[in-house]
Enzyme design. Structure first.
Site, short mmCIF file in Angstrom:
data_model
loop_
_atom_site.label_atom_id
_atom_site.label_comp_id
_atom_site.label_asym_id
_atom_site.label_seq_id
_atom_site.Cartn_x
_atom_site.Cartn_y
_atom_site.Cartn_z
N ARG A 197 0.37 12.64 9.22
CA ARG A 197 -0.89 13.30 8.82
C ARG A 197 -1.92 13.13 9.94
NH1 ARG A 197 -1.28 14.08 2.69
NH2 ARG A 197 0.29 12.75 1.75
N SER A 237 -6.59 16.62 4.98
CA SER A 237 -7.19 15.62 5.89
C SER A 237 -7.74 14.43 5.10
CB SER A 237 -8.26 16.26 6.78
OG SER A 237 -9.09 17.18 6.12
N ARG A 243 1.78 24.19 9.30
CA ARG A 243 3.02 23.41 9.11
C ARG A 243 4.27 24.30 9.16
NH1 ARG A 243 3.01 18.16 7.27
NH2 ARG A 243 0.99 17.16 7.09
N GLY A 284 -9.25 24.06 -3.80
CA GLY A 284 -9.84 25.36 -3.47
C GLY A 284 -10.15 25.54 -2.00
N SER A 289 -5.22 18.67 -2.72
CA SER A 289 -4.41 19.87 -2.93
C SER A 289 -4.89 20.53 -4.22
CB SER A 289 -2.94 19.45 -3.05
OG SER A 289 -2.16 20.58 -3.36
N ASP A 317 -1.33 24.36 5.46
CA ASP A 317 -0.04 24.87 4.99
C ASP A 317 0.59 25.81 6.03
OD1 ASP A 317 0.93 23.95 2.57
OD2 ASP A 317 -0.43 25.18 1.38
N1 PPS Z 1 2.97 14.55 -0.02
C1 PPS Z 1 2.11 15.57 0.03
N2 PPS Z 1 0.78 15.32 -0.06
C2 PPS Z 1 -0.09 16.34 0.00
N3 PPS Z 1 0.26 17.65 0.15
C3 PPS Z 1 1.58 17.94 0.25
C4 PPS Z 1 2.55 16.92 0.20
N4 PPS Z 1 3.78 17.50 0.31
C5 PPS Z 1 3.58 18.82 0.46
N5 PPS Z 1 2.26 19.09 0.42
C6 PPS Z 1 1.71 20.46 0.64
O1 PPS Z 1 1.20 20.43 1.97
C7 PPS Z 1 -0.14 20.93 1.99
C8 PPS Z 1 -1.07 19.97 2.76
O2 PPS Z 1 -0.91 20.09 4.11
P1 PPS Z 1 -2.04 19.52 5.06
O3 PPS Z 1 -1.57 19.77 6.45
O4 PPS Z 1 -3.35 20.08 4.67
O5 PPS Z 1 -2.01 17.95 4.72
S1 PPS Z 1 -2.67 16.74 5.54
O6 PPS Z 1 -4.02 17.17 5.93
O7 PPS Z 1 -1.84 16.45 6.70
O8 PPS Z 1 -2.70 15.60 4.61
C9 PPS Z 1 -0.64 20.98 0.57
O9 PPS Z 1 -1.31 22.23 0.53
P2 PPS Z 1 -2.69 22.46 -0.25
O10 PPS Z 1 -2.29 22.51 -1.70
O11 PPS Z 1 -3.15 23.79 0.27
O12 PPS Z 1 -3.66 21.37 0.06
C10 PPS Z 1 0.61 20.91 -0.28
O13 PPS Z 1 0.95 22.20 -0.70
N1 ADP Z 2 -13.74 28.49 -7.25
C1 ADP Z 2 -12.62 28.59 -7.95
N2 ADP Z 2 -12.65 28.88 -9.26
C2 ADP Z 2 -11.50 28.98 -9.96
N3 ADP Z 2 -10.27 28.83 -9.44
C3 ADP Z 2 -10.19 28.55 -8.14
C4 ADP Z 2 -11.35 28.41 -7.32
N4 ADP Z 2 -10.96 28.13 -6.08
C5 ADP Z 2 -9.62 28.09 -6.10
N5 ADP Z 2 -9.15 28.36 -7.34
C6 ADP Z 2 -7.74 28.41 -7.71
O1 ADP Z 2 -7.20 27.11 -7.58
C7 ADP Z 2 -5.89 27.16 -7.05
C8 ADP Z 2 -5.83 26.33 -5.77
O2 ADP Z 2 -6.68 26.92 -4.81
P1 ADP Z 2 -6.37 26.79 -3.26
O3 ADP Z 2 -7.45 27.54 -2.54
O4 ADP Z 2 -4.95 27.20 -2.97
O5 ADP Z 2 -6.53 25.22 -3.05
P2 ADP Z 2 -6.09 24.29 -1.84
O6 ADP Z 2 -6.04 25.15 -0.60
O7 ADP Z 2 -7.14 23.24 -1.77
O8 ADP Z 2 -4.75 23.75 -2.21
C9 ADP Z 2 -5.57 28.65 -6.83
O9 ADP Z 2 -4.83 29.13 -7.93
C10 ADP Z 2 -6.94 29.29 -6.77
O10 ADP Z 2 -6.91 30.62 -7.23
#
Ligand code: PPS
Ligand code: ADP
Length: 208
Positions: A84, A111, A70, A42, A39, A67
């Site tokens: 998951r 994932s 879900r 990026g 998480s 996200d």
């Molecule tokens: N326990 C826990 N662990 C990880 N992430 C969490 C959790 N609870 C909520 N979130 C939020 O859910 C987003 C991840 O969803 P995913 O469907 O990509 O997760 S997974 O692939 O099933 O592990 C993830 O989004 P990203 O930050 O975009 O990765 C989080 O915002």
């Molecule tokens: N290449 C990058 N350089 C600087 N900041 C980044 C970069 N990629 C993502 N970010 C910043 O990092 C944070 C998380 O990015 P995001 O794409 O939402 O990650 P994820 O989907 O893996 O949770 C956001 O605030 C985004 O603007």
């Protein structure tokens, strides 16, 4: 009754227009770009940047973001390992359909478990599952903490958070790895360039 996951009394129906014809129409080859990472690493940023770059080149893509899914298709699932796994399984199956439709499907999910990702890879024809590993250090992701979830996880208010108290298993053989250089993260445009160049080199951006 079904055995070994194969439904009984259900038959495959062939349709007159096939994948090859759809790909010719679109002048591209269907595939799945699967972005995995912590998480905040990026994933969504890269997915959007690749989507925009492909659109600019006249190529049809669609983003499946963990996200977002879900909120609908997977709204019945949580973050237990089996949830998951089911999340990834469903998205893998949907991604396969998009690739069959001839699109460049960009899936962006944490994932975290290798086995689940490998199962999605096994659904696709050779070379058309492109695994992209966002290899960002946990400290960087945690410092970004765009959604404030790491703070909650550290405070014990979210249990089983990936990277904190739930594992992330890095890919062993991914096609593309995105990482920092000299402690600096490449810009979204540079990251997207790495993916689009790969697609171009492998011939996905031209008709079959
Ligand atoms: N326990 C826990 N662990 C990880 N992430 C969490 C959790 N609870 C909520 N979130 C939020 O859910 C987003 C991840 O969803 P995913 O469907 O990509 O997760 S997974 O692939 O099933 O592990 C993830 O989004 P990203 O930050 O975009 O990765 C989080 O915002
Ligand atoms: N290449 C990058 N350089 C600087 N900041 C980044 C970069 N990629 C993502 N970010 C910043 O990092 C944070 C998380 O990015 P995001 O794409 O939402 O990650 P994820 O989907 O893996 O949770 C956001 O605030 C985004 O603007």
């Amino acid at each position: 009754m079904s055995t070994l996951g194969k439904p009984a009394n259900i038959f495959w129906h062939e349709c007159p227009v096939g994948k090859l014809e759809r790909q010719k129409l679109l002048q591209q080859k269907g595939c799945v770009v699967w972005i995995t990472g912590l998480s905040g690493s990026g994933k969504s940023t890269l997915a959007c940047s690749v989507g925009r770059e492909l659109h600019t080149r006249g190529k049809l893509s669609y983003i499946l973001d963990g996200d977002n899914l879900r909120h609908g298709l997977n709204k019945d699932l949580g973050f237990k390992p089996e949830d998951r796994a089911e999340n990834i399984r469903r998205v893998g199956e949907v991604a396969k359909l998009f690739a069959d439709a001839g699109l460049i499907c960009i899936a962006s999910l944490i994932s975290p478990y290798r086995r689940d990702r490998d199962a999605c890879r096994a659904l696709l024809p050779d070379e058309s599952f492109i695994e992209v590993y966002m290899n960002m250090p946990l400290e960087v992701c945690e410092q970004r903490d765009a959604k404030g979830l790491y703070k909650l996880a550290r405070a014990g208010k979210i249990k089983g958070f990936t990277g904190i108290d739930d594992p992330y298993e890095p890919p062993l053989n991914c096609e593309i790895e995105i990482q920092q250089k000299d402690g600096i993260c490449p810009t979204p445009l540079v990251m997207a360039g790495q993916v689009v160049s790969y697609l171009e080199e492998k011939g996905f951006l031209q008709e079959p």
